[in-house]
Motif scaffolding. Structure first.
Motif, mmCIF file in Angstrom:
data_model
loop_
_atom_site.group_PDB
_atom_site.id
_atom_site.type_symbol
_atom_site.label_atom_id
_atom_site.label_comp_id
_atom_site.label_asym_id
_atom_site.label_seq_id
_atom_site.Cartn_x
_atom_site.Cartn_y
_atom_site.Cartn_z
ATOM 1 N N GLY A 75 0.818 -1.204 0.000
ATOM 2 C CA GLY A 75 0.000 0.000 0.000
ATOM 3 C C GLY A 75 0.852 1.253 0.000
ATOM 4 O O GLY A 75 2.074 1.205 -0.180
ATOM 5 N N ASP A 76 0.212 2.396 0.224
ATOM 6 C CA ASP A 76 0.924 3.679 0.168
ATOM 7 C C ASP A 76 2.087 3.744 1.158
ATOM 8 O O ASP A 76 3.137 4.320 0.865
ATOM 9 C CB ASP A 76 -0.052 4.831 0.443
ATOM 10 C CG ASP A 76 -0.980 5.095 -0.735
ATOM 11 O OD1 ASP A 76 -0.572 4.837 -1.879
ATOM 12 O OD2 ASP A 76 -2.108 5.556 -0.504
ATOM 13 N N PRO A 97 -0.419 -2.301 -6.524
ATOM 14 C CA PRO A 97 -1.256 -1.830 -5.408
ATOM 15 C C PRO A 97 -1.909 -2.997 -4.674
ATOM 16 O O PRO A 97 -2.819 -3.640 -5.186
ATOM 17 C CB PRO A 97 -2.297 -0.937 -6.095
ATOM 18 C CG PRO A 97 -2.297 -1.350 -7.519
ATOM 19 C CD PRO A 97 -0.947 -1.902 -7.832
ATOM 20 N N ASN A 102 -4.433 2.665 -1.598
ATOM 21 C CA ASN A 102 -3.584 2.679 -2.790
ATOM 22 C C ASN A 102 -3.811 3.971 -3.564
ATOM 23 O O ASN A 102 -4.047 3.961 -4.769
ATOM 24 C CB ASN A 102 -3.904 1.453 -3.671
ATOM 25 C CG ASN A 102 -3.714 0.145 -2.921
ATOM 26 O OD1 ASN A 102 -2.613 -0.211 -2.534
ATOM 27 N ND2 ASN A 102 -4.806 -0.575 -2.702
#
Length: 305
Positions: A75-76, A97, A102
């Motif tokens: 994820g981010d 992602p 995401n």
């Protein structure tokens, strides 16, 4: 003439991204890359900050193999971590992602299909994405002070992760409904004093849910936006959630700049790219000169959904 490492891929995967085991995704990724004839080295993040830490191991593997492409599954937060770890290297990063949030992938028009993202990650088309320094930490997507950072803190403190975890923490966080905080925002062009529920430092336009919170945001335009939400009444939250951010509303103000100082009257919860960073009273923010190369879809191609 191609360098021998042009055909070498460094895979960095968060095996618990999104709060679920990624056994099936790991199998698909490895098989896809092997079938395409690439050599690769594979590393799973552990979350360990003590030595040998993830940062140490990733740097060690990069130094050993010197790959031209690093493909990140997560994820981010995972993506930010790997970007920051290898920030000074000349790399094209690919994004898979696989997290609870995401948002950067959505801003880069990456699809949900894993194999299509692998195809994009391994080709040579890329975008040079801005990076922002916030209190000497790097941000590539969205960071903020206030209510959303509180949500992320509550999410990390809870036992349920993934999208369900965010959903379960959303309503109690909103219902806590703390009073707005006071902030002074200074840029080279202006200074304002305001109350706010959330102050967003945005390199892009969307949260990981796909909700647009900064319609002016572009990841490669050499500026960032400060988005001030002075209040978050239920009616405004619903408008934002349904994709209708009312810029004419006095509760919202957007400032575009390359440098800013934000000071608050007491410590406020703060997050960078989905990672809670504690409480702060001051943010020193400026654009970095260096950008990050990220593999993106070709303009004349339509990725599978």
């Amino acid at each position: 003439m191609k360098n021998k490492n042009d055909n070498f891929i460094f895979l960095v995967i968060n095996p618990l991204a999104g709060g679920t085991d990624k056994k099936n995704e790991k199998y698909i990724i490895k098989e896809y890359i092997e079938n395409k004839g690439y050599n690769f080295v594979y590393y799973e993040t552990t979350g360990n900050k003590e030595e040998p830490s993830d940062e140490t191991e990733i740097k060690k593997l990069y130094t050993k193999y010197k790959p031209k492409k690093v493909v990140i599954g997560g994820g981010d937060g995972t993506i930010k971590f790997v970007f920051e770890t290898l920030f000074k290297e000349d790399i094209i990063f690919g994004i898979l992602p696989m997290g609870s949030a995401n948002g950067l992938a959505k801003d880069l028009d990456l699809p949900n299909d894993l194999e299509t993202c692998l195809e994009i990650a391994l080709q040579d088309n890329f975008k040079e994405v801005d990076s922002i320094s916030i209190n000497k930490m790097k941000s590539f997507h969205l960071s903020d002070l206030g209510l959303n950072a509180e949500l992320i803190k509550n999410y990390h403190d809870s036992k349920i992760h993934g999208k369900l975890g965010y959903f379960l923490q959303m309503f109690p966080t909103i219902l806590e409904n703390k009073d707005p905080f006071n902030a002074t925002i200074s840029t080279p062009d202006t200074q304002i004093e305001t109350q706010a529920k959330v102050i967003l430092i945005a390199n892009s336009s969307k949260y990981g849910t796909g909700v647009v919170v900064n319609p002016l945001g572009k990841v490669d335009d050499d500026v960032f936006e400060i988005v001030i939400f002075r209040s978050l009444e239920l009616s405004l939250i619903l408008k934002i959630l349904f994709g209708n951010l009312p810029l004419e509303d006095d509760a919202i103000e957007i400032i575009r700049t390359k440098k800013a100082l934000i000071q608050t009257d007491y410590p406020i919860s703060f997050q960078i790219d989905g990672e809670f960073c504690g409480e702060v009273k001051q943010l020193d923010i400026e654009m970095e000169k260096q950008k990050i190369k990220i593999a993106t879809p070709k303009l004349n191609s339509t990725p599978r959904k």
